[in-house]
Design a protein around this motif. Structure first.
Motif, PDB file in Angstrom:
ATOM      1  N   ILE A 138     -21.427  33.064  -3.591  1.00  0.00           N
ATOM      2  CA  ILE A 138     -20.715  31.815  -3.353  1.00  0.00           C
ATOM      3  C   ILE A 138     -19.409  32.102  -2.610  1.00  0.00           C
ATOM      4  N   PRO A 139     -19.080  31.312  -1.593  1.00  0.00           N
ATOM      5  CA  PRO A 139     -17.783  31.507  -0.928  1.00  0.00           C
ATOM      6  C   PRO A 139     -16.637  31.435  -1.941  1.00  0.00           C
ATOM      7  N   GLY A 140     -15.731  32.346  -1.830  1.00  0.00           N
ATOM      8  CA  GLY A 140     -14.643  32.409  -2.795  1.00  0.00           C
ATOM      9  C   GLY A 140     -14.906  33.376  -3.923  1.00  0.00           C
ATOM     10  N   LYS A 283      -8.718  52.218 -13.340  1.00  0.00           N
ATOM     11  CA  LYS A 283      -8.069  51.550 -12.221  1.00  0.00           C
ATOM     12  C   LYS A 283      -8.943  50.412 -11.725  1.00  0.00           C
ATOM     13  N   HIS A 284      -8.351  49.225 -11.611  1.00  0.00           N
ATOM     14  CA  HIS A 284      -9.057  48.038 -11.130  1.00  0.00           C
ATOM     15  C   HIS A 284      -8.564  47.701  -9.725  1.00  0.00           C
ATOM     16  N   THR A 285      -9.489  47.469  -8.817  1.00  0.00           N
ATOM     17  CA  THR A 285      -9.153  47.039  -7.464  1.00  0.00           C
ATOM     18  C   THR A 285      -9.879  45.725  -7.186  1.00  0.00           C
ATOM     19  N   PHE A 286      -9.110  44.718  -6.787  1.00  0.00           N
ATOM     20  CA  PHE A 286      -9.690  43.396  -6.542  1.00  0.00           C
ATOM     21  C   PHE A 286     -10.277  43.322  -5.141  1.00  0.00           C
ATOM     22  N   GLU A 287     -11.462  42.719  -5.029  1.00  0.00           N
ATOM     23  CA  GLU A 287     -12.100  42.523  -3.730  1.00  0.00           C
ATOM     24  C   GLU A 287     -12.562  41.082  -3.593  1.00  0.00           C
ATOM     25  N   ALA A 288     -12.395  40.535  -2.404  1.00  0.00           N
ATOM     26  CA  ALA A 288     -12.980  39.238  -2.071  1.00  0.00           C
ATOM     27  C   ALA A 288     -14.282  39.480  -1.322  1.00  0.00           C
ATOM     28  N   LEU A 289     -15.383  38.963  -1.855  1.00  0.00           N
ATOM     29  CA  LEU A 289     -16.686  39.195  -1.219  1.00  0.00           C
ATOM     30  C   LEU A 289     -16.862  38.332   0.029  1.00  0.00           C
ATOM     31  N   SER A 290     -16.202  37.175   0.046  1.00  0.00           N
ATOM     32  CA  SER A 290     -16.298  36.288   1.192  1.00  0.00           C
ATOM     33  C   SER A 290     -15.030  36.433   2.024  1.00  0.00           C
ATOM     34  N   HIS A 291     -15.213  36.720   3.293  1.00  0.00           N
ATOM     35  CA  HIS A 291     -14.061  36.877   4.172  1.00  0.00           C
ATOM     36  C   HIS A 291     -13.362  35.548   4.417  1.00  0.00           C
ATOM     37  N   ALA A 292     -14.099  34.444   4.301  1.00  0.00           N
ATOM     38  CA  ALA A 292     -13.569  33.146   4.718  1.00  0.00           C
ATOM     39  C   ALA A 292     -12.810  32.407   3.629  1.00  0.00           C
ATOM     40  N   GLU A 386      -7.127  32.354   7.699  1.00  0.00           N
ATOM     41  CA  GLU A 386      -6.848  31.735   8.992  1.00  0.00           C
ATOM     42  C   GLU A 386      -5.906  32.619   9.781  1.00  0.00           C
ATOM     43  N   ASN A 387      -5.956  32.455  11.090  1.00  0.00           N
ATOM     44  CA  ASN A 387      -5.013  33.162  11.948  1.00  0.00           C
ATOM     45  C   ASN A 387      -3.697  32.405  11.982  1.00  0.00           C
ATOM     46  N   GLY A 388      -2.614  33.131  12.041  1.00  0.00           N
ATOM     47  CA  GLY A 388      -1.315  32.486  12.138  1.00  0.00           C
ATOM     48  C   GLY A 388      -0.747  32.141  10.782  1.00  0.00           C
ATOM     49  N   THR A 389       0.379  31.495  10.797  1.00  0.00           N
ATOM     50  CA  THR A 389       1.054  31.087   9.573  1.00  0.00           C
ATOM     51  C   THR A 389       1.223  29.592   9.563  1.00  0.00           C
ATOM     52  N   ASP A 390       1.537  29.054   8.435  1.00  0.00           N
ATOM     53  CA  ASP A 390       1.669  27.618   8.270  1.00  0.00           C
ATOM     54  C   ASP A 390       3.114  27.301   7.899  1.00  0.00           C
ATOM     55  N   ASP A 391       3.954  27.126   8.907  1.00  0.00           N
ATOM     56  CA  ASP A 391       5.358  26.875   8.640  1.00  0.00           C
ATOM     57  C   ASP A 391       5.587  25.515   7.997  1.00  0.00           C
ATOM     58  N   ALA A 392       4.641  24.599   8.170  1.00  0.00           N
ATOM     59  CA  ALA A 392       4.825  23.264   7.619  1.00  0.00           C
ATOM     60  C   ALA A 392       4.567  23.227   6.123  1.00  0.00           C
ATOM     61  N   MET A 393       4.064  24.321   5.561  1.00  0.00           N
ATOM     62  CA  MET A 393       3.694  24.306   4.155  1.00  0.00           C
ATOM     63  C   MET A 393       4.171  25.580   3.478  1.00  0.00           C
ATOM     64  N   ASN A 394       5.421  25.848   3.581  1.00  0.00           N
ATOM     65  CA  ASN A 394       5.942  27.086   3.017  1.00  0.00           C
ATOM     66  C   ASN A 394       6.505  26.832   1.630  1.00  0.00           C
ATOM     67  N   PHE A 395       5.649  26.986   0.614  1.00  0.00           N
ATOM     68  CA  PHE A 395       6.089  26.728  -0.754  1.00  0.00           C
ATOM     69  C   PHE A 395       7.165  27.716  -1.181  1.00  0.00           C
ATOM     70  N   GLU A 396       7.002  28.984  -0.752  1.00  0.00           N
ATOM     71  CA  GLU A 396       8.007  29.960  -1.128  1.00  0.00           C
ATOM     72  C   GLU A 396       9.381  29.550  -0.615  1.00  0.00           C
ATOM     73  N   ARG A 397       9.390  29.003   0.606  1.00  0.00           N
ATOM     74  CA  ARG A 397      10.654  28.561   1.169  1.00  0.00           C
ATOM     75  C   ARG A 397      11.232  27.414   0.347  1.00  0.00           C
ATOM     76  N   LEU A 398      10.345  26.531  -0.127  1.00  0.00           N
ATOM     77  CA  LEU A 398      10.814  25.435  -0.969  1.00  0.00           C
ATOM     78  C   LEU A 398      11.402  25.957  -2.273  1.00  0.00           C
ATOM     79  N   TYR A 399      10.705  26.924  -2.870  1.00  0.00           N
ATOM     80  CA  TYR A 399      11.220  27.506  -4.108  1.00  0.00           C
ATOM     81  C   TYR A 399      12.547  28.210  -3.852  1.00  0.00           C
TER      82      TYR A 399
END
Length: 472
Positions: A138-140, A283-292, A386-399
Motif C-alpha cells: 500500500i502506498p505509504g 538497531k532499528h532503521t526506518f524505511e519507506a517502501l513507497s517512494h511517492a 515532491e520536488n522543491g519546497t513549500d514556502d506557503a506552508m511552513n509550519f516550522e516557521r509558524l511555530y
C-alpha cells in the motif's frame, strides 16, 4: 452515484469549489452533501481523490473495489449535476456498495444508516482490498529493518551460552557469525505504518541481562525454579541450561525475568553451533517502501501531537527523501458523537490548503491549518515526495514565529516592568526634589522677609555727597 454530465465543468477560482487551475493542471474540488452521518466516508474519499499515489493505487487492477473507486473518481472528475456539491444520496449509496464488498468497522460490524463510522476503517478497507488484488504494498507503507548484534559470540562471553540443540525449532533465529568474533541477525517488520510517537530514522537499544545476572543464574542453576504466581515454588520446573525459556525464574530470595534468544549461529571462526543469547544490541532503521507517499497513524495517546511540515526518511534503496505534508484526516467530538473532516494541500508547491467538511469546501489560510492541527484530534497524516519546497506552508516557521513572538512579548513585558519601575523611582525622586525645592523656597522666602523687616527697622540709609572722601 451521479450520472454523467455532458456540459463543460464550471471554472471557479476563489470559492474553493468547482474546478481549480493549479500549476498548469486542473483539479476538481467538490463537496458531498451529508444527511446520513457520512462525514467519515466523505473525509476518506476526499483524501484518496486528492492524493495522487492513493488514487492511482485505489484504481489499480480489476477487483470490485478498484472498479467502484474508478467510478467514484470519474464521477468526481465530471462533477455534480448542479451547484458545487454532490447530492445527499451519493455517500449513502457508496457506503452501501462498500459494505456489500466487505467494509466493516474496527469492531467488525457493518456501518448502518445514520451511524457514525470511522474514516480510518474506510481507508484501510479500500487499500487492503486493492493490495490483496494486485499484490503490491500500500502506498505509504513502511517498515523497520532490525539488526541484532553481539560483539563477542565466543564461549568466553557469559551472555552467549552453547546449547546442544533447541527443543523448539520454530522458536529459533538464524544468526551469522563474522570473522572478528561477532554475530548478528537481520530481520524486517514488513509493511507496518509506524506509530507517530515511535518515528525515528534510526534508533538503537540494549536488550537483555548483565553478565553478573547470567553468571549467578548458571552458577546456582539447581536453585532456580519457574515462578508460580510470582513466588518461589520448589515443585515448579527447574531452570534448564540446555533449554532456557523467557519466563520468570525464582529462588527463595531472588527473582529473574529471563529474556533469551535461541540462535543457530552460522559462519564466522567458530563454525555452526546452537546458542542461547542473553544480551545484545538492536538497531532499528526506518524505511519507506513507497517512494511517492508516507503515512502516519495516530493513536489515542498521540493524536494531539505536533504535525511536522516535512519528514526525512530512508527509502528501500537506502537514499534519503524529504516528504511534504499533503493531507490530514481530523476528528472533532467524542466517540459517540463527532465529525470527520480533511485538510488537503491542493497542487504542488507553492500551493494552497483546502478545508473539506462534507458539503463545505473552501480555501483555508496556513495559519488556520496550523490552528486546526493543534486543537483537533488527528487520525492519519499523509506525506508526498515532491520536488522543491513549500514556502506557503511552513509550519516550522509558524511555530518559530509564535515562539519568537512569545519570547518578544516576555522580553517586552520584562522591559516594560523594568521601565515602569524606573519611572516610578524617577517620579519618586522628582517628588522628593519638588518637596526639597518647596522647602528651600519657603526657607528663602522667610530669609528674604527677615532681611526686609530688618531694613525697615533700621530706616533709610544716608547717601554720601559726590567727591567727598570717605571718613571726612
Amino acid at each position: 452515484e451521479e450520472k454523467p454530465r455532458q456540459e463543460k465543468p464550471r471554472q471557479k477560482t476563489t470559492s474553493g469549489k468547482g474546478e481549480e487551475a493549479s500549476h498548469g493542471r486542473t483539479e476538481p474540488i467538490w463537496g458531498f452533501n451529508n444527511t446520513a452521518n457520512t462525514c467519515y466516508l466523505a473525509a476518506a474519499v476526499q483524501i484518496i481523490l486528492h492524493t495522487p499515489p492513493l488514487l492511482e493505487f485505489a484504481t489499480l487492477g480489476n477487483s470490485s473495489v478498484s472498479i467502484l473507486m474508478t467510478r467514484v473518481r470519474d464521477a468526481y472528475q465530471r462533477g455534480p449535476k448542479s451547484r458545487s456539491v454532490f447530492s445527499a444520496g451519493f455517500m449513502p449509496a457508496l457506503r452501501k456498495r462498500l459494505t456489500a464488498l466487505g467494509l466493516r468497522s474496527s469492531g467488525g460490524t457493518e456501518f448502518e444508516d445514520g451511524e457514525q463510522g470511522e474514516a480510518e476503517s474506510v481507508m484501510d478497507f479500500i487499500m487492503g482490498e486493492i493490495q490483496d488484488s494486485v499484490k503490491r504494498p500500500i502506498p505509504g507503507s513502511s517498515r523497520y529493518i532490525i539488526v541484532s548484534e553481539v560483539k563477542d559470540c565466543s564461549t568466553s562471553n557469559p551472555l552467549v551460552r552453547d546449547i546442544s540443540s533447541p527443543h523448539d525449532p520454530q522458536n529459533i533465529g538464524v544468526w551469522k557469525g563474522r570473522t572478528n568474533g561477532s554475530c548478528f541477525q537481520h530481520r524486517t517488520e514488513e509493511w507496518d505504518a509506524p506509530k507517530y510517537q515511535d518515528f525515528r530514522l534510526t534508533w538503537e537499544q540494549t536488550i537483555g541481562h548483565t553478565s553478573a545476572e547470567i553468571r549467578a543464574l548458571y552458577d546456582t542453576a539447581f536453585t532456580w525454579r519457574e515462578c508460580s504466581q510470582g513466588r518461589f515454588n520448589d515443585t515448579m520446573p527447574k531452570f534448564n541450561e540446555s533449554n532456557p525459556k523467557c519466563v520468570l525464574y525464582c529462588t527463595p530470595n531472588r527473582r529473574l525475568d529471563l529474556s533469551v534468544k535461541t540462535a543457530r549461529i552460522i559462519g564466522g571462526s567458530g563454525g555452526e553451533r546452537f546458542a542461547a543469547i542473553y544480551g545484545y544490541t538492536e538497531k532499528h532503521t526506518f524505511e519507506a517502501l513507497s517512494h511517492a507517499l508516507l503515512t502516519f497513524r495516530f493513536t489515542a495517546t498521540d493524536e494531539q501531537e505536533y504535525v511536522p511540515q516535512a519528514v526525512k526518511v530512508s527509502s528501500a534503496d537506502g537514499s534519503i527523501h524529504t516528504y511534504w505534508l499533503k493531507a490530514v484526516m481530523l476528528f472533532s467530538g467524542s466517540n459517540t458523537y463527532g465529525h470527520y473532516y480533511a485538510l488537503i494541500r491542493v497542487g504542488g508547491p507553492p500551493s494552497r490548503w483546502v478545508y473539506f467538511s462534507d458539503h463545505e469546501v473552501r480555501d483555508i489560510p496556513v495559519d488556520q491549518v496550523h490552528g486546526l492541527l493543534m486543537t483537533n484530534k488527528k487520525k492519519m497524516a499523509f506525506y508526498t515526495f515532491e520536488n522543491g519546497t513549500d514556502d506557503a506552508m511552513n509550519f516550522e516557521r509558524l511555530y518559530q514565529s509564535k515562539y519568537a513572538q512569545d519570547s518578544a512579548k516576555q522580553a517586552d513585558s520584562a522591559r516594560i516592568e523594568e521601565i515602569d519601575k524606573a519611572v516610578g523611582e524617577l517620579l519618586k525622586e522628582k517628588e522628593e526634589l519638588l518637596a526639597k525645592q518647596e522647602e528651600r523656597g519657603i526657607e528663602i522666602a522667610a530669609q528674604t522677609h527677615e532681611v526686609q523687616r530688618e531694613r525697615r527697622r533700621r530706616g533709610p540709609r544716608k547717601r554720601r555727597s559726590a567727591g567727598v572722601p570717605k571718613g571726612l
